[in-house]
Design a protein around this motif. Structure first.
Motif, PDB file in Angstrom:
ATOM      1  N   ALA A 259       0.825  -1.207   0.000  1.00  0.00           N
ATOM      2  CA  ALA A 259       0.000   0.000   0.000  1.00  0.00           C
ATOM      3  C   ALA A 259       0.862   1.262   0.000  1.00  0.00           C
ATOM      4  N   LYS A 260       1.991   1.215   0.697  1.00  0.00           N
ATOM      5  CA  LYS A 260       2.910   2.362   0.683  1.00  0.00           C
ATOM      6  C   LYS A 260       3.428   2.613  -0.732  1.00  0.00           C
ATOM      7  N   THR A 261       3.856   1.545  -1.403  1.00  0.00           N
ATOM      8  CA  THR A 261       4.367   1.695  -2.762  1.00  0.00           C
ATOM      9  C   THR A 261       3.268   2.174  -3.701  1.00  0.00           C
ATOM     10  N   TRP A 262       2.080   1.608  -3.560  1.00  0.00           N
ATOM     11  CA  TRP A 262       0.945   1.983  -4.422  1.00  0.00           C
ATOM     12  C   TRP A 262       0.595   3.457  -4.240  1.00  0.00           C
ATOM     13  N   ALA A 263       0.654   3.921  -2.989  1.00  0.00           N
ATOM     14  CA  ALA A 263       0.313   5.321  -2.703  1.00  0.00           C
ATOM     15  C   ALA A 263       1.299   6.275  -3.374  1.00  0.00           C
ATOM     16  N   VAL A 264       2.603   6.034  -3.171  1.00  0.00           N
ATOM     17  CA  VAL A 264       3.598   6.961  -3.727  1.00  0.00           C
ATOM     18  C   VAL A 264       3.680   6.827  -5.244  1.00  0.00           C
ATOM     19  N   ALA A 265       3.339   5.659  -5.783  1.00  0.00           N
ATOM     20  CA  ALA A 265       3.309   5.496  -7.243  1.00  0.00           C
ATOM     21  C   ALA A 265       2.210   6.343  -7.863  1.00  0.00           C
ATOM     22  N   HIS A 266       1.200   6.686  -7.059  1.00  0.00           N
ATOM     23  CA  HIS A 266       0.107   7.525  -7.537  1.00  0.00           C
ATOM     24  C   HIS A 266       0.220   8.946  -7.000  1.00  0.00           C
ATOM     25  N   GLY A 267       1.446   9.319  -6.599  1.00  0.00           N
ATOM     26  CA  GLY A 267       1.728  10.712  -6.292  1.00  0.00           C
ATOM     27  C   GLY A 267       1.395  11.185  -4.902  1.00  0.00           C
ATOM     28  N   ARG A 268       1.201  10.261  -3.948  1.00  0.00           N
ATOM     29  CA  ARG A 268       0.873  10.667  -2.584  1.00  0.00           C
ATOM     30  C   ARG A 268       2.002  10.292  -1.627  1.00  0.00           C
ATOM     31  N   THR A 269       2.137  11.074  -0.576  1.00  0.00           N
ATOM     32  CA  THR A 269       3.154  10.793   0.442  1.00  0.00           C
ATOM     33  C   THR A 269       2.551  10.078   1.643  1.00  0.00           C
ATOM     34  N   PHE A 270       1.303   9.663   1.535  1.00  0.00           N
ATOM     35  CA  PHE A 270       0.609   8.995   2.638  1.00  0.00           C
ATOM     36  C   PHE A 270      -0.323   7.928   2.066  1.00  0.00           C
ATOM     37  N   VAL A 271      -0.650   6.925   2.888  1.00  0.00           N
ATOM     38  CA  VAL A 271      -1.509   5.823   2.479  1.00  0.00           C
ATOM     39  C   VAL A 271      -2.955   6.139   2.835  1.00  0.00           C
ATOM     40  N   THR A 272      -3.862   5.872   1.916  1.00  0.00           N
ATOM     41  CA  THR A 272      -5.287   6.040   2.167  1.00  0.00           C
ATOM     42  C   THR A 272      -5.951   4.660   2.268  1.00  0.00           C
ATOM     43  N   PRO A 273      -7.141   4.583   2.855  1.00  0.00           N
ATOM     44  CA  PRO A 273      -7.859   3.302   2.879  1.00  0.00           C
ATOM     45  C   PRO A 273      -8.115   2.749   1.482  1.00  0.00           C
ATOM     46  N   ASP A 274      -8.268   3.632   0.486  1.00  0.00           N
ATOM     47  CA  ASP A 274      -8.488   3.166  -0.884  1.00  0.00           C
ATOM     48  C   ASP A 274      -7.268   2.423  -1.430  1.00  0.00           C
ATOM     49  N   ASP A 275      -6.075   2.839  -1.014  1.00  0.00           N
ATOM     50  CA  ASP A 275      -4.865   2.109  -1.409  1.00  0.00           C
ATOM     51  C   ASP A 275      -4.903   0.687  -0.872  1.00  0.00           C
ATOM     52  N   VAL A 276      -5.346   0.550   0.362  1.00  0.00           N
ATOM     53  CA  VAL A 276      -5.449  -0.767   0.989  1.00  0.00           C
ATOM     54  C   VAL A 276      -6.494  -1.611   0.260  1.00  0.00           C
ATOM     55  N   LYS A 277      -7.642  -1.011  -0.036  1.00  0.00           N
ATOM     56  CA  LYS A 277      -8.706  -1.737  -0.728  1.00  0.00           C
ATOM     57  C   LYS A 277      -8.263  -2.196  -2.112  1.00  0.00           C
ATOM     58  N   ALA A 278      -7.482  -1.354  -2.798  1.00  0.00           N
ATOM     59  CA  ALA A 278      -7.061  -1.665  -4.164  1.00  0.00           C
ATOM     60  C   ALA A 278      -6.199  -2.914  -4.236  1.00  0.00           C
ATOM     61  N   LEU A 279      -5.501  -3.227  -3.141  1.00  0.00           N
ATOM     62  CA  LEU A 279      -4.547  -4.334  -3.150  1.00  0.00           C
ATOM     63  C   LEU A 279      -4.966  -5.514  -2.277  1.00  0.00           C
ATOM     64  N   ALA A 280      -6.054  -5.371  -1.534  1.00  0.00           N
ATOM     65  CA  ALA A 280      -6.419  -6.383  -0.538  1.00  0.00           C
ATOM     66  C   ALA A 280      -6.614  -7.765  -1.151  1.00  0.00           C
ATOM     67  N   GLU A 281      -7.319  -7.854  -2.262  1.00  0.00           N
ATOM     68  CA  GLU A 281      -7.584  -9.160  -2.863  1.00  0.00           C
ATOM     69  C   GLU A 281      -6.295  -9.824  -3.330  1.00  0.00           C
ATOM     70  N   GLN A 282      -5.445  -9.071  -4.038  1.00  0.00           N
ATOM     71  CA  GLN A 282      -4.208  -9.652  -4.581  1.00  0.00           C
ATOM     72  C   GLN A 282      -3.227 -10.055  -3.484  1.00  0.00           C
ATOM     73  N   VAL A 283      -3.226  -9.336  -2.364  1.00  0.00           N
ATOM     74  CA  VAL A 283      -2.263  -9.611  -1.304  1.00  0.00           C
ATOM     75  C   VAL A 283      -2.780 -10.645  -0.307  1.00  0.00           C
ATOM     76  N   LEU A 284      -4.076 -10.654  -0.043  1.00  0.00           N
ATOM     77  CA  LEU A 284      -4.604 -11.472   1.054  1.00  0.00           C
ATOM     78  C   LEU A 284      -5.254 -12.790   0.621  1.00  0.00           C
ATOM     79  N   ALA A 285      -5.918 -12.802  -0.531  1.00  0.00           N
ATOM     80  CA  ALA A 285      -6.769 -13.950  -0.875  1.00  0.00           C
ATOM     81  C   ALA A 285      -6.004 -15.265  -0.927  1.00  0.00           C
TER      82      ALA A 285
END
Length: 321
Positions: A259-285
């Motif tokens: 989520a940290k990498t995904w956030a900064v790849a999209h131009g943010r210096t902080f993680v949002t809940p949407d970053d977590v949601k975007a990766l939850a299936e691929q990382v957890l399932a």
């Protein structure tokens, strides 16, 4: 370490250039390419469960060329031995000394093709390398190099003569994804020959610069409420009635790093809940083990994650402000 807006802008621009570069070869699969680079920058590994001929080898080769690294391909078969992966020590009669011959694991991008066709003993040869980036042979520990990414594939259809990956090894993969077949427009471009899937790509960054990207990603800010949200998601996988074994702490750490990498790849210096949601299936399932009755009823791990994302309330923007 707190990253600056300049570092964030450089990271996002470089990440986009890397994805654009690979997309010249792997057409119409931008999201999967972004996931693959997210795993690489986050110092994780990627499991692709997909049909033959969908571009898995092309993806690995293109990523390696993009970061000016070395790529290798290991075709896993039932008779493959651990030494065929890690390398072996050979006695040199001329010098009277033992000489190490490195295996294909010593590369920046390693494609482990049809990994579930090898025996569990050979599969286990990857465990230390994937977790620590090292290989220990005859008591000597050697680094695989930096960056280091394992892209493993398995065929979801042809299961004859295969060995199911143990949960301990599945847990080593940061993400599990699928390339799938290209869409109609991409297929037509390939057939017309406008996309040369074998041409050499121009490197975008050096391996050392990719290490710098990993350092920047580690410095992305995570609000304590977002940590709490990730923790509640992971706990929910353990409490779900269809699940026999939920996500481990390693899975929670992997989701945080990605989520940290995904956030900064999209131009943010902080993680949002949407970053977590975007990766939850691929990382957890893929880390979950479903109850046999639930599997018999057609329940999938992805569906369980989807329901958990609906049930677990994320922190609001006002809370994070």
């Amino acid at each position: 370490m707190t990253i600056t807006s300049e570092q964030s802008d450089w990271f996002a621009a470089t990440f986009t250039m890397m994805v654009d570069n690979v997309e010249q070869v792997v057409l119409g699969k931008r999201h999967v390419i972004e996931l693959a680079f997210t795993a690489m920058v986050s110092e994780g590994h990627l499991l692709l469960e997909d049909y033959p001929g969908t571009g898995k080898t092309s993806l690995a080769r293109a990523m390696s060329q993009t970061v000016q690294g070395v790529s290798t391909r290991i075709q896993f078969t039932p008779d493959l031995l651990p030494g065929d992966v890690t390398g072996i020590t050979v006695y040199d009669q001329k010098t009277g000394e033992f000489e190490f011959h490195s295996g294909p694991i010593f590369a920046n991008v390693v494609l482990a093709d049809e990994i579930n066709r090898a025996s569990p003993k050979t599969q286990s040869a990857l465990l230390e390398a994937m977790e620590e980036g090292n290989v220990t042979i005859d008591g000597v520990t050697r680094s695989t190099g930096v960056p280091f990414l394992v892209i493993a594939t398995q065929n979801p259809i042809e299961q004859a003569g295969t060995y199911r990956l143990p949960e301990a090894q599945l847990d080593r993969f940061m993400m599990k994804a699928s390339l799938g077949y290209p869409d109609l427009a991409s297929t037509i471009r390939i057939l017309e020959g406008t996309a040369d899937v074998r041409h050499e790509l121009t490197p975008v960054i050096t391996p050392q610069a990719l290490v710098s990207m990993s350092d920047i990603a580690r410095g992305v800010f995570v609000n304590p409420l977002v940590y709490d949200y990730i923790g509640r998601l992971v706990e929910a996988t353990r409490d779900a009635r269809q699940v026999r074994m939920g996500v481990s702490v390693r899975g929670a750490r992997a989701l945080t790093k990605a989520a940290k990498t995904w956030a900064v790849a999209h131009g943010r210096t902080f993680v949002t809940p949407d970053d977590v949601k975007a990766l939850a299936e691929q990382v957890l399932a893929h880390r979950m083990v479903l109850d046999p009755e639930a599997e018999f009823d057609g329940v999938t791990a992805s569906a369980v994650i989807g329901q958990i994302l609906l049930d677990v309330v994320p922190p609001s923007r006002s809370d994070l402000a």
